[in-house]
Design a protein around this motif. Structure first.
Motif, PDB file in Angstrom:
ATOM      1  N   TYR A  46       0.828  -1.209   0.000  1.00 56.21           N
ATOM      2  CA  TYR A  46       0.000   0.000   0.000  1.00 56.21           C
ATOM      3  C   TYR A  46       0.864   1.261   0.000  1.00 56.21           C
ATOM      4  CZ  TYR A  46      -3.446   3.498   1.241  1.00 56.21           C
ATOM      5  OH  TYR A  46      -4.226   4.629   1.238  1.00 56.21           O
ATOM      6  N   LEU A  47       1.867   1.301   0.870  1.00 53.74           N
ATOM      7  CA  LEU A  47       2.715   2.491   0.961  1.00 53.74           C
ATOM      8  C   LEU A  47       3.483   2.760  -0.331  1.00 53.74           C
ATOM      9  CD1 LEU A  47       4.131   2.199   4.594  1.00 53.74           C
ATOM     10  CD2 LEU A  47       2.177   3.553   3.787  1.00 53.74           C
ATOM     11  N   ILE A  48       3.926   1.714  -0.997  1.00 55.03           N
ATOM     12  CA  ILE A  48       4.643   1.866  -2.260  1.00 55.03           C
ATOM     13  C   ILE A  48       3.683   2.360  -3.345  1.00 55.03           C
ATOM     14  CG2 ILE A  48       5.805   0.594  -4.110  1.00 55.03           C
ATOM     15  CD1 ILE A  48       6.962  -1.220  -1.777  1.00 55.03           C
ATOM     16  N   ALA A  49       2.524   1.701  -3.476  1.00 54.30           N
ATOM     17  CA  ALA A  49       1.583   2.026  -4.553  1.00 54.30           C
ATOM     18  C   ALA A  49       0.871   3.356  -4.329  1.00 54.30           C
ATOM     19  CB  ALA A  49       0.554   0.908  -4.701  1.00 54.30           C
ATOM     20  N   ILE A  55      11.474   2.057  -1.306  1.00 51.07           N
ATOM     21  CA  ILE A  55      12.137   1.162  -0.358  1.00 51.07           C
ATOM     22  C   ILE A  55      13.620   0.974  -0.642  1.00 51.07           C
ATOM     23  CG2 ILE A  55      10.028  -0.059   0.260  1.00 51.07           C
ATOM     24  CD1 ILE A  55      10.930  -2.326  -1.657  1.00 51.07           C
ATOM     25  N   HIS A  56      14.066   1.310  -1.850  1.00 45.34           N
ATOM     26  CA  HIS A  56      15.457   1.094  -2.207  1.00 45.34           C
ATOM     27  C   HIS A  56      16.337   2.319  -1.992  1.00 45.34           C
ATOM     28  CE1 HIS A  56      14.479  -2.832  -3.742  1.00 45.34           C
ATOM     29  NE2 HIS A  56      13.534  -2.305  -4.486  1.00 45.34           N
ATOM     30  N   ASP A  57      15.852   3.485  -2.398  1.00 44.88           N
ATOM     31  CA  ASP A  57      16.702   4.674  -2.372  1.00 44.88           C
ATOM     32  C   ASP A  57      16.118   5.859  -1.609  1.00 44.88           C
ATOM     33  OD1 ASP A  57      18.736   3.495  -4.036  1.00 44.88           O
ATOM     34  OD2 ASP A  57      17.380   3.783  -5.747  1.00 44.88           O
ATOM     35  N   GLY A  58      14.941   5.696  -1.029  1.00 45.86           N
ATOM     36  CA  GLY A  58      14.307   6.812  -0.339  1.00 45.86           C
ATOM     37  C   GLY A  58      15.078   7.241   0.902  1.00 45.86           C
ATOM     38  N   ALA A  59      14.957   8.518   1.246  1.00 38.55           N
ATOM     39  CA  ALA A  59      15.646   9.063   2.418  1.00 38.55           C
ATOM     40  C   ALA A  59      14.990   8.622   3.719  1.00 38.55           C
ATOM     41  CB  ALA A  59      15.670  10.586   2.337  1.00 38.55           C
ATOM     42  N   VAL A  60      13.718   8.189   3.641  1.00 38.41           N
ATOM     43  CA  VAL A  60      12.956   7.818   4.835  1.00 38.41           C
ATOM     44  C   VAL A  60      12.537   6.358   4.737  1.00 38.41           C
ATOM     45  CG1 VAL A  60      10.819   8.275   6.102  1.00 38.41           C
ATOM     46  CG2 VAL A  60      12.134  10.176   5.168  1.00 38.41           C
ATOM     47  N   VAL A  61      12.664   5.645   5.853  1.00 38.47           N
ATOM     48  CA  VAL A  61      12.217   4.250   5.934  1.00 38.47           C
ATOM     49  C   VAL A  61      11.391   4.072   7.193  1.00 38.47           C
ATOM     50  CG1 VAL A  61      14.160   3.323   4.614  1.00 38.47           C
ATOM     51  CG2 VAL A  61      14.343   3.487   7.082  1.00 38.47           C
ATOM     52  N   GLY A  62      10.522   3.061   7.177  1.00 36.89           N
ATOM     53  CA  GLY A  62       9.708   2.749   8.346  1.00 36.89           C
ATOM     54  C   GLY A  62      10.262   1.543   9.075  1.00 36.89           C
ATOM     55  N   PHE A  63      10.474   1.698  10.384  1.00 37.88           N
ATOM     56  CA  PHE A  63      10.910   0.583  11.229  1.00 37.88           C
ATOM     57  C   PHE A  63       9.724   0.099  12.055  1.00 37.88           C
ATOM     58  CE2 PHE A  63      15.625   2.057  11.787  1.00 37.88           C
ATOM     59  CZ  PHE A  63      15.901   1.672  10.496  1.00 37.88           C
ATOM     60  N   VAL A  64       9.509  -1.206  12.088  1.00 41.06           N
ATOM     61  CA  VAL A  64       8.484  -1.779  12.953  1.00 41.06           C
ATOM     62  C   VAL A  64       9.040  -1.787  14.375  1.00 41.06           C
ATOM     63  CG1 VAL A  64       7.121  -3.830  13.494  1.00 41.06           C
ATOM     64  CG2 VAL A  64       7.525  -3.192  11.107  1.00 41.06           C
ATOM     65  N   VAL A  65       8.295  -1.165  15.294  1.00 40.23           N
ATOM     66  CA  VAL A  65       8.759  -1.089  16.681  1.00 40.23           C
ATOM     67  C   VAL A  65       7.847  -1.842  17.648  1.00 40.23           C
ATOM     68  CG1 VAL A  65       9.983   1.088  16.317  1.00 40.23           C
ATOM     69  CG2 VAL A  65       7.598   1.129  17.112  1.00 40.23           C
ATOM     70  N   VAL A 116       3.228  -1.005  14.618  1.00 39.36           N
ATOM     71  CA  VAL A 116       3.585   0.406  14.621  1.00 39.36           C
ATOM     72  C   VAL A 116       4.863   0.588  13.819  1.00 39.36           C
ATOM     73  CG1 VAL A 116       4.265   2.374  16.063  1.00 39.36           C
ATOM     74  CG2 VAL A 116       2.497   0.769  16.875  1.00 39.36           C
ATOM     75  N   HIS A 117       4.804   1.518  12.874  1.00 44.49           N
ATOM     76  CA  HIS A 117       5.983   1.977  12.134  1.00 44.49           C
ATOM     77  C   HIS A 117       6.425   3.298  12.729  1.00 44.49           C
ATOM     78  CE1 HIS A 117       5.945   0.217   7.743  1.00 44.49           C
ATOM     79  NE2 HIS A 117       6.843  -0.387   8.493  1.00 44.49           N
ATOM     80  N   VAL A 118       7.716   3.463  12.938  1.00 42.39           N
ATOM     81  CA  VAL A 118       8.309   4.768  13.192  1.00 42.39           C
ATOM     82  C   VAL A 118       9.142   5.080  11.971  1.00 42.39           C
ATOM     83  CG1 VAL A 118       9.941   6.093  14.587  1.00 42.39           C
ATOM     84  CG2 VAL A 118       8.305   4.571  15.702  1.00 42.39           C
ATOM     85  N   PHE A 119       8.914   6.246  11.378  1.00 41.33           N
ATOM     86  CA  PHE A 119       9.658   6.642  10.194  1.00 41.33           C
ATOM     87  C   PHE A 119      10.930   7.354  10.618  1.00 41.33           C
ATOM     88  CE2 PHE A 119       5.628   5.538   8.580  1.00 41.33           C
ATOM     89  CZ  PHE A 119       5.915   4.956   7.361  1.00 41.33           C
ATOM     90  N   VAL A 120      12.021   6.927   9.989  1.00 44.05           N
ATOM     91  CA  VAL A 120      13.341   7.432  10.355  1.00 44.05           C
ATOM     92  C   VAL A 120      14.113   7.830   9.103  1.00 44.05           C
ATOM     93  CG1 VAL A 120      13.450   5.970  12.426  1.00 44.05           C
ATOM     94  CG2 VAL A 120      14.488   5.172  10.296  1.00 44.05           C
ATOM     95  N   ASP A 121      15.072   8.706   9.306  1.00 47.46           N
ATOM     96  CA  ASP A 121      16.018   9.063   8.257  1.00 47.46           C
ATOM     97  C   ASP A 121      16.908   7.844   8.003  1.00 47.46           C
ATOM     98  OD1 ASP A 121      17.619  11.249   6.721  1.00 47.46           O
ATOM     99  OD2 ASP A 121      19.102  10.215   7.992  1.00 47.46           O
ATOM    100  N   ARG A 122      17.001   7.425   6.750  1.00 49.96           N
ATOM    101  CA  ARG A 122      17.770   6.221   6.412  1.00 49.96           C
ATOM    102  C   ARG A 122      19.224   6.320   6.874  1.00 49.96           C
ATOM    103  NH1 ARG A 122      17.149   2.089   2.391  1.00 49.96           N
ATOM    104  NH2 ARG A 122      15.412   3.219   1.457  1.00 49.96           N
ATOM    105  N   ALA A 123      19.830   7.489   6.737  1.00 52.90           N
ATOM    106  CA  ALA A 123      21.249   7.650   7.055  1.00 52.90           C
ATOM    107  C   ALA A 123      21.516   7.665   8.556  1.00 52.90           C
ATOM    108  CB  ALA A 123      21.791   8.925   6.413  1.00 52.90           C
ATOM    109  N   SER A 124      20.664   8.332   9.320  1.00 53.78           N
ATOM    110  CA  SER A 124      20.935   8.513  10.751  1.00 53.78           C
ATOM    111  C   SER A 124      20.142   7.586  11.665  1.00 53.78           C
ATOM    112  CB  SER A 124      20.639   9.961  11.158  1.00 53.78           C
ATOM    113  OG  SER A 124      19.241  10.200  11.124  1.00 53.78           O
ATOM    114  N   ASN A 125      19.092   6.958  11.123  1.00 55.67           N
ATOM    115  CA  ASN A 125      18.165   6.143  11.923  1.00 55.67           C
ATOM    116  C   ASN A 125      17.459   6.950  13.007  1.00 55.67           C
ATOM    117  OD1 ASN A 125      18.525   3.791  10.474  1.00 55.67           O
ATOM    118  ND2 ASN A 125      20.125   3.014  11.822  1.00 55.67           N
ATOM    119  N   ARG A 126      17.345   8.237  12.820  1.00 51.48           N
ATOM    120  CA  ARG A 126      16.656   9.127  13.765  1.00 51.48           C
ATOM    121  C   ARG A 126      15.240   9.381  13.258  1.00 51.48           C
ATOM    122  NH1 ARG A 126      18.067   8.901  18.317  1.00 51.48           N
ATOM    123  NH2 ARG A 126      17.064  10.877  18.701  1.00 51.48           N
TER     124      ARG A 126
END
Length: 144
Positions: A46-49, A55-65, A116-126
């Motif tokens: 859903y998030l992709i479409a 998911i490959h090159d985006g600056a933001v990723v979702g981590f399941v917490v 629950v997803h927390v969205f983080v910066d891919r580079a910093s994981n913040r």
């Protein structure tokens, strides 16, 4: 113990999932951990479409917490299933998805869960604010 009902009409989006032979365990039904894979696949599809998640090159990723699942009835290969998706909470950097697994054509869920997803910066994981395109897609699934 009475379980709350999880009905098809309570969900905003449905993602068909193909059960696979290896999803079944030695007891002849889909193993409980596989339900989490179905949930993850439905949300990310859903998030992709709809939200443009890269998911490959985006600056933001979702981590399941956080995640959980309650089971009401068995499913097994070759059942045709659909994952119902809605959003219960939408914060600044996090979202709580509410999901249910339905056999095709059935009104009552076989299982229901949340994560629950927390969205983080891919580079910093913040944690970062959910990007506008993702947020707009999520708002379509809000239950409130």
């Amino acid at each position: 113990m009475n379980q709350p009902q999880h009905l098809r009409g309570d969900y905003r989006h449905f993602q068909p999932i193909t059960t696979r032979w290896h999803d079944n365990d030695i007891y002849g039904h889909v193993n409980n951990v596989t339900y989490y894979s179905y949930f993850d696949s439905a949300v990310n599809a859903y998030l992709i479409a709809e939200g443009g998640l890269d998911i490959h090159d985006g600056a933001v990723v979702g981590f399941v917490v956080s995640s959980s699942c309650d089971y009401f009835a068995s499913i097994a290969f070759p059942d045709a299933i659909e994952v119902g998706l809605r959003i219960g909470k939408l914060g600044n950097s996090s979202v709580q998805y509410e999901l249910a697994i339905f056999k095709a054509g059935e009104e009552q869920a076989c299982a229901a869960g949340r994560f629950v997803h927390v969205f983080v910066d891919r580079a910093s994981n913040r944690p970062v604010a959910i990007p506008d395109t993702l947020r707009a897609a999520m708002e379509h699934l809000l239950t409130t």
